[in-house]
Scaffold this motif. Structure first.
Motif: not given
Length: 172
Positions: A90-91, A98-100, A138-139, A154-155
């Motif tokens: 999911k993106l 932006i989040i993965i 990011g983190e 991932i952010k």
């Protein structure tokens, strides 16, 4: 023809590595969708890809490449280590991030133990993903338990296309 298929995929993968085909024309979501689709066909592991909030986003090219790479590294990792039969990617853009999310139903691992393990044990793929995320300020969080699959979260902070300014590229 198995060997040939793998070779063709290898060559295509190298091409993807250099410059994901269609990124500029198709945009990030469609390019990742196509990669997931190719991956599914090649490795017979269905990848469910969803994206949200990316439609009119003008991300700079470096950011797009890096997001693409993270998905690519994530899937490659799962293929090599997880023995999963399903993957979800999911993106989503949720300003200012932006989040993965990459989830699999594979064999999983003990995150604490894995973190404590030194040397080669530390799954090269996850380490290079972590390094990339760190470079992008990011983190990255991992959730996994043996036999319960793995979730990578991932952010990354937004980097929007700057117009008229010279951008320097991280050559990685």
């Amino acid at each position: 023809s198995g060997g040939l298929q793998k070779t063709i995929f290898g060559i295509r993968n190298m091409a993807y590595d250099l410059r994901p085909p269609g990124l500029e024309e198709l945009g990030l979501a469609e390019t990742i969708y196509r990669f997931c689709d190719d991956f599914t066909q090649m490795w017979h592991v269905p990848v469910d890809f969803q994206s949200a909030g990316l439609k009119n986003l003008k991300l700079d090219y470096d950011t797009q490449i890096n997001l693409y790479r993270l998905v690519q590294e994530g899937l490659t990792n799962i293929r090599k280590h997880a023995a999963a039969s399903r993957i979800k990617v999911k993106l989503a853009a949720a300003f200012p991030n932006i989040i993965i999310r990459i989830e699999d139903n594979g064999r999983g691992f003990d995150v604490q133990k894995r973190a404590a393990a030194t040397g080669q044990e530390k799954r090269m793929g996850l380490r290079s993903m972590q390094e990339r995320v760190t470079l992008l300020n990011g983190e990255m969080k991992l959730q996994s338990k043996p036999e319960q699959g793995t979730k990578v979260f991932i952010k990354l902070p937004f980097a929007v296309k700057k117009s008229g300014t010279k951008e320097h590229h991280l050559n990685r």
